[in-house]
Design a protein around this motif. Structure first.
Motif: not given
Lengths: 59, 793
Positions: B618-631
């Motif tokens: 959860n935290q990982l995705i949350h952190k990454l979502q701010h900076e990167f486009k995820l897929a």
């Protein structure tokens, strides 16, 4: 002071010998594995079968 | 102390697993399974119990023994053997199970098992053993069988890992460093009196020192620094300037001035020249550090076996994979891999396509259907007819596509700076020279011109990058993140899109939750436990662990069908456990995998294996979502979509049921839209996408497991550090830029003397090491600081 010429020659020769010794050791593969020999040296010589086994049980 | 010894008692003496219900013992020692006991028995008969003296429970549990018939074929063994003469053969194996000092002891005392094996040497870090044996007394196959029998089965795959690695050791660089260091030390010795001013007496020696210095500079320039000249010439031929161009120029200028100094008996730059080359080579060496125990370039070949059984005139004949041609008839046994696309001719095929599709449930194939390479047969032996050779199969086609990377490799910071730098230096050098020439002082003009080039040495740039990046590399590796090389660390800082695979990447393959879909009575649980206790299948053991039963009942008519399940009569009741197709009647259950239970002809339910999401996801995705486009690209069905929607943002693109080729194309499309893509995946089904992406990270639970070719390998437990890793590499680039600024300050000081044509060699000789020491200490301090800031130390 001309003895210094001789000493300079000696020092270069000594250094060359060490350099060649390093070349030899490198070619010989002495630096390929620097980890295992450190462990290998800690192994005891072979103890007879019964003795070594009992030793371990008593632990 | 007592508690500890009790604890020891409860573990298997050989492998250290929990003893569960076993009553297997030998020599008053307890074992978890027959396999472990057999190994102990074998070792004790051969007087090798020292193995257990150096470590507690050093062994590994033995899975099913492989077949090594193919090692009797000279055509196959020839590829494996290092050396062979009339009597002796030397062979090197990669053995993943090597992990402790007991392993070393055991494998180096193989002669106790068989006299014909007269020498065996381990390289611990590379996990390799080199074995010399007399091939008239013992065959290679027997040697391998001995190794496998004691739990050290060598990994023999199509891509010969062993031979590929031995080439990578760069001995010539070490030789060059040795020569440069030797010359530098001697030159310093002769230059030293000059630093303090020469007395009348010493002046007699100056001429000799000058010529000696020149003599030492010759090997340094023409041997040690040869690569810089080569690289500079090639890049100039292409009309480019890289970092090696100014370096080569400086070395050349220094050498010319040293020669002139020797002839005219003036102070020389020999110390600067040798010191510079020595430091540059050290930087190169730091940059080249690699991991011995990890291979980043594996492709399908290291997953495929080296040989397969081909049926010819009714006889089995082991044949090397690359010699398989269309129309060959293959025999595939339980647990073996299908090496080439073929048609099913005989037998019941249940294929685990986990590596190809990411789907874990086995698929059934009917006669005449095409089976694809990469599937693993579970169940009885089958016969196939090859329709395409191994190298052109559907799966291996992923590697053959040459249009992979459209050379998106960015020019790194160094080379882009080098260009500006070189031009600036030339402008200053020429203007200084023309100024003095204009004043009719041609000696000063020459002196100023060369001094500017010497002083403006970009060696700091050449050193700061490898030192910073390799410091970061070692921080990463403490957190089980293994990056291929220092260039890759630099690239890590430049992404805008991160693509995840699901199975094995976001979920863990090792930690699985097992739960029963219905309810069993205590008596029924005992029945199930008694049945599973008979089996060594990993799933049986996992279920058994969750049951926590103390007593087991006597079993009769026990029957195990490999890859399907078990049945037996226990306490007069018929009990079945295993996959759906093992059951005596058709059952209706939503669960496809798992262990289904039928007791007394009544379906009871299923032990379903639920994959667990990695911790802190959860935290990982949350952190990454701010900076990167995820897929998200998953080969699996969309059964987890609901859950994933909770973790991921709504906008995140999620694609399910993706084939390996579709994954690859999805990545391509993103790159086509101008995104820089980082891909995280695991098995072979992600291999194409990992290779296509700008930065591929293979996620694995065990570093020794198979991982497809990639730029970095990340241990699953450290996945949640990903944002920190990326941040640290960004901070690393910042550090390099600061180093560059520091170097500029030093250069300006040097230039002040240089343009006046009054650069005394001593100033250059002092300035260069000081600036280098400043830079190296700065990079290591800064890296430690940033690593601490990012919670990585």
């Amino acid at each position: 002071m001309s003895i210094l010429y001789f000493l300079i020659g000696c020092s270069i020769l000594m250094a060359l010998i060490f350099l060649l010794a390093f070349f030899w050791s490198l070619k010989n593969g002495q630096h390929d594995d620097v980890h295992t020999p450190g462990i290998r040296i800690l192994f005891d010589d072979d103890v007879t079968e019964e003795k070594s086994d009992k030793d371990h049980i008593s632990q | 102390m007592e508690a500890q010894s009790v604890l020891k008692q409860a573990l298997c003496y050989h492998c250290g697993d929990e003893l569960s219900l076993s009553k297997i013992s030998y020599d008053e020692k307890k074992f978890c399974c027959i396999g472990c006991r057999n190994v102990y028995q074998f070792l004790s008969e051969n007087n090798m119990c020292n193995y257990y003296a150096y470590n507690d429970n050093p062994g590994t549990r033995i899975a099913e023994l492989g077949h090594f018939e193919y090692l009797d074929e000279p055509a196959i063994t020839r590829q494996l053997i290092d050396y062979s003469d009339q009597e002796n053969t030397i062979v090197t194996f990669y053995i993943p199970a090597i992990h402790c000092s007991s392993c070393i002891w055991l494998l180096e005392h193989l002669y106790k098992v068989n006299q014909a094996i007269f020498n065996s040497r381990i390289d611990f870090l590379k996990k390799q053993v080199t074995i010399s044996f007399k091939h008239q007394q013992i065959s290679l196959r027997r040697v391998v069988e001995i190794l496998a029998g004691i739990g050290y089965e060598p990994l023999i795959s199509l891509q010969d890992v062993v031979k590929e690695k031995s080439n990578s050791v760069n001995k010539s660089l070490i030789l060059k460093i040795a020569v440069a260091g030797f010359c530098m030390g001697n030159v310093m010795l002769f230059a030293f009196p000059e630093y303090f001013g020469l007395s009348e007496l010493e002046k007699n020696f100056q001429h000799l020192f000058g010529w000696l210095n020149l003599a030492f500079c010759i090997p340094v320039t023409f041997y040690c620094a040869r690569d810089y000249f080569k690289s500079a010439i090639t890049s100039l031929k292409h009309g480019m300037i890289n970092l090696d161009t100014p370096l080569a120029l400086i070395i050349a200028v220094l050498f010319i001035r040293t020669t002139i100094a020797a002839i005219f008996n003036t102070p020389s730059f020999a110390d600067t020249l040798t010191g510079l080359v020595f430091l540059l080579l050290m930087g190169k060496w730091v940059k080249q550090r690699t991991y011995h125990h990890i291979s980043f370039d594996r492709d399908y070949r290291s997953y495929f076996p080296i040989a397969i059984n081909v049926l010819k005139e009714g006889k089995e004949k082991p044949t090397p994979i690359h010699e398989i041609v269309m129309g060959d008839r293959l025999l595939i046994r339980n647990g073996e891999l299908i090496p080439a696309d073929s048609i099913l001719l005989k037998g019941e095929a249940w294929l685990d396509m986990g590596f190809v599709t990411g789907e874990s449930d086995p698929q059934q194939k009917v006669l005449g259907e095409i089976v694809y390479a990469g599937g693993r047969q579970i169940g009885e032996a089958i016969e196939l007819e090859v329709v395409k050779p191994a190298s052109q199969s559907y799966l291996t086609g992923l590697w053959n596509k040459e249009n992979y990377k459209v050379s998106t490799k960015t020019t790194n910071f160094n080379d882009s700076v080098a260009k500006v730098f070189t031009i600036a230096v030339f402008v200053i050098a020429f203007s200084a020279a023309s100024y003095w020439y204009y004043l009719n002082d041609s000696i000063k003009a020459w002196s100023a011109f060369t001094s500017v080039i010497i002083v403006a040495c970009p060696c700091v740039i050449a050193l700061s990058t490898p030192f910073t990046l390799s410091a970061i590399l070692s921080v990463f590796d403490k957190k089980d993140f293994y990056v291929k090389n220092t260039d890759a660390v630099e690239q890590l800082a430049t992404f805008d899109t991160i693509v995840f695979d699901k199975t094995g990447t976001l979920t863990s393959t090792e930690q699985a939750n097992i739960h029963f879909t219905a309810k069993l009575t205590a008596y029924e649980e005992t029945l199930v436990a008694s049945l599973l206790y008979q089996s060594s299948h990993p799933l049986s053991r996992q279920v058994l662990k969750t049951l926590k039963i103390k007593t087991i009942l006597e079993t009769e008519h026990f029957e195990e069908v490999p890859g399907k399940g078990l049945k037996a009569m226990i306490d007069g009741i018929e009990v079945y456990a295993g996959s759906k197709r093992m059951m005596p009647f058709n059952i209706d259950s939503a669960e496809n995998g798992g262990v289904h239970i039928v007791i007394n002809n009544e379906y009871k339910g299923c032990y379903a294996v639920e994959q667990q999401w990695r911790k802190n996801l959860n935290q990982l995705i949350h952190k990454l979502q701010h900076e990167f486009k995820l897929a998200l690209l998953s080969g699996d069905t969309n059964k987890d979509e609901q859950y994933l929607k909770l973790i991921f943002d709504e906008k995140v693109q999620m694609l399910f049921n993706q084939t390996p080729h579709e994954k690859l194309n999805a990545i391509k499309q993103k790159q086509f839209q101008g995104e820089k893509v980082m891909m995280l995946g695991d098995g072979l089904n992600d291999a194409g996408a990992l290779k296509q992406s700008d930065f591929g990270i293979a996620v694995t639970d065990n570093i020794n497991n198979f991982t497809p070719g990639c730029d970095a390998i990340l241990k699953g437990d450290s996945l949640h550090y990903l944002p920190n890793f990326i941040q640290l590499s960004k901070d690393g680039l910042k550090t390099i830029k600061v180093c560059f600024a520091i170097a500029l300050i030093y250069n300006c000081v040097g230039l002040f003397f240089a343009v006046q044509g009054t650069l005394y060699p001593l100033v250059a000789a002092v300035l260069m090491p000081i600036s280098t020491i400043t830079i190296i200490s700065f990079t290591s301090v800064a890296t430690r600081y940033f690593a601490r800031k990012n919670n990585l130390i």
